[in-house]
Design a protein around this motif. Sequence first.
Motif, mmCIF file in Angstrom:
data_model
loop_
_atom_site.group_PDB
_atom_site.id
_atom_site.type_symbol
_atom_site.label_atom_id
_atom_site.label_comp_id
_atom_site.label_asym_id
_atom_site.label_seq_id
_atom_site.Cartn_x
_atom_site.Cartn_y
_atom_site.Cartn_z
ATOM 1 N N THR A 1 -19.466 36.953 7.967
ATOM 2 C CA THR A 1 -19.728 35.414 8.300
ATOM 3 C C THR A 1 -18.406 34.695 8.802
ATOM 4 O O THR A 1 -17.321 35.041 8.215
ATOM 5 N N THR A 2 -18.654 33.938 9.655
ATOM 6 C CA THR A 2 -17.509 33.135 10.068
ATOM 7 C C THR A 2 -17.378 31.811 9.279
ATOM 8 O O THR A 2 -18.427 30.990 8.979
ATOM 9 N N TYR A 3 -16.136 31.509 8.641
ATOM 10 C CA TYR A 3 -16.012 30.346 7.844
ATOM 11 C C TYR A 3 -14.587 29.569 8.859
ATOM 12 O O TYR A 3 -14.028 30.165 9.479
ATOM 13 N N HIS A 4 -15.035 28.304 8.218
ATOM 14 C CA HIS A 4 -13.898 27.277 9.069
ATOM 15 C C HIS A 4 -13.179 26.674 7.974
ATOM 16 O O HIS A 4 -13.840 26.399 6.924
ATOM 17 N N PHE A 5 -11.946 26.432 8.055
ATOM 18 C CA PHE A 5 -11.038 26.010 6.978
ATOM 19 C C PHE A 5 -10.219 24.819 7.410
ATOM 20 O O PHE A 5 -10.100 24.684 8.581
ATOM 21 N N ARG A 6 -9.916 23.756 6.500
ATOM 22 C CA ARG A 6 -9.047 22.750 6.834
ATOM 23 C C ARG A 6 -8.328 22.263 5.476
ATOM 24 O O ARG A 6 -8.953 22.721 4.296
ATOM 25 N N VAL A 7 -7.161 21.885 5.416
ATOM 26 C CA VAL A 7 -6.192 21.616 4.479
ATOM 27 C C VAL A 7 -6.031 20.100 4.669
ATOM 28 O O VAL A 7 -5.423 19.719 5.707
ATOM 29 N N ARG A 8 -6.058 19.172 3.567
ATOM 30 C CA ARG A 8 -5.616 17.913 3.341
ATOM 31 C C ARG A 8 -4.888 17.653 2.256
ATOM 32 O O ARG A 8 -5.097 18.150 1.157
ATOM 33 N N ALA A 9 -3.708 17.002 2.358
ATOM 34 C CA ALA A 9 -2.754 16.525 1.570
ATOM 35 C C ALA A 9 -3.337 15.432 0.575
ATOM 36 O O ALA A 9 -4.088 14.391 1.397
ATOM 37 N N THR A 10 -3.377 15.441 -0.555
ATOM 38 C CA THR A 10 -3.812 14.436 -1.139
ATOM 39 C C THR A 10 -2.935 13.633 -2.233
ATOM 40 O O THR A 10 -1.605 14.219 -2.064
ATOM 41 N N ALA B 1 0.939 -1.102 0.034
ATOM 42 C CA ALA B 1 -0.018 0.053 -0.028
ATOM 43 C C ALA B 1 0.868 1.399 0.135
ATOM 44 O O ALA B 1 1.947 1.343 0.705
ATOM 45 N N ALA B 2 0.466 2.307 -0.701
ATOM 46 C CA ALA B 2 1.109 3.477 -0.675
ATOM 47 C C ALA B 2 0.952 4.192 0.561
ATOM 48 O O ALA B 2 -0.120 3.989 1.187
ATOM 49 N N THR B 3 1.786 4.989 1.021
ATOM 50 C CA THR B 3 1.809 5.734 2.459
ATOM 51 C C THR B 3 1.321 6.946 2.109
ATOM 52 O O THR B 3 1.611 7.715 1.123
ATOM 53 N N PRO B 4 0.002 7.352 2.854
ATOM 54 C CA PRO B 4 -0.449 8.673 2.473
ATOM 55 C C PRO B 4 0.462 9.659 3.013
ATOM 56 O O PRO B 4 1.321 9.369 3.886
ATOM 57 N N PRO B 5 0.418 11.080 2.523
ATOM 58 C CA PRO B 5 1.251 11.900 2.842
ATOM 59 C C PRO B 5 0.815 12.550 4.172
ATOM 60 O O PRO B 5 -0.269 12.368 4.700
ATOM 61 N N ALA B 6 1.687 13.238 4.955
ATOM 62 C CA ALA B 6 1.389 13.822 6.042
ATOM 63 C C ALA B 6 0.258 14.879 6.183
ATOM 64 O O ALA B 6 0.112 15.594 4.942
ATOM 65 N N THR B 7 -0.213 14.907 7.239
ATOM 66 C CA THR B 7 -1.077 16.129 7.356
ATOM 67 C C THR B 7 -0.330 17.354 7.290
ATOM 68 O O THR B 7 0.517 17.655 8.210
ATOM 69 N N PRO B 8 -0.677 18.560 6.527
ATOM 70 C CA PRO B 8 -0.418 19.664 6.384
ATOM 71 C C PRO B 8 -0.334 20.506 8.065
ATOM 72 O O PRO B 8 -1.308 20.264 8.480
ATOM 73 N N SER B 9 0.399 21.336 8.263
ATOM 74 C CA SER B 9 0.482 21.931 9.592
ATOM 75 C C SER B 9 0.597 23.238 9.235
ATOM 76 O O SER B 9 0.945 23.764 8.265
ATOM 77 N N GLY B 10 0.581 24.320 10.344
ATOM 78 C CA GLY B 10 0.774 25.706 10.333
ATOM 79 C C GLY B 10 -0.456 26.383 9.344
ATOM 80 O O GLY B 10 0.159 27.429 8.955
ATOM 81 N N LEU B 11 -1.554 26.263 9.539
ATOM 82 C CA LEU B 11 -2.447 26.629 8.769
ATOM 83 C C LEU B 11 -2.727 27.902 9.236
ATOM 84 O O LEU B 11 -2.910 28.238 10.441
#
Length: 79
Positions: free
Chosen positions: A70-79, A2-12
Amino acid sequence: SAATPPATPSGLTASAAGASQINLSWNDVSGETGYAVDYSTSATFAAGVTTLTTGANASTLSVTGLAAGTTYHFRVRAT
């Protein structure tokens, strides 16, 4: 194997660039093919989620067309 998934991005971080634009930045991780940036007015991302994508090695994105006050929430995912 199986391929190793990329790390979770940090420092958003997010900074306002006007009433309807937010500029995001994060730490680029290795092994990714791009990033998916989700945003929503729901803190749990339960509804109304918009996803934008970037290419590999990106570490910034401008999100435009947001509603002022308006309040927005953000998240970043590596693909």
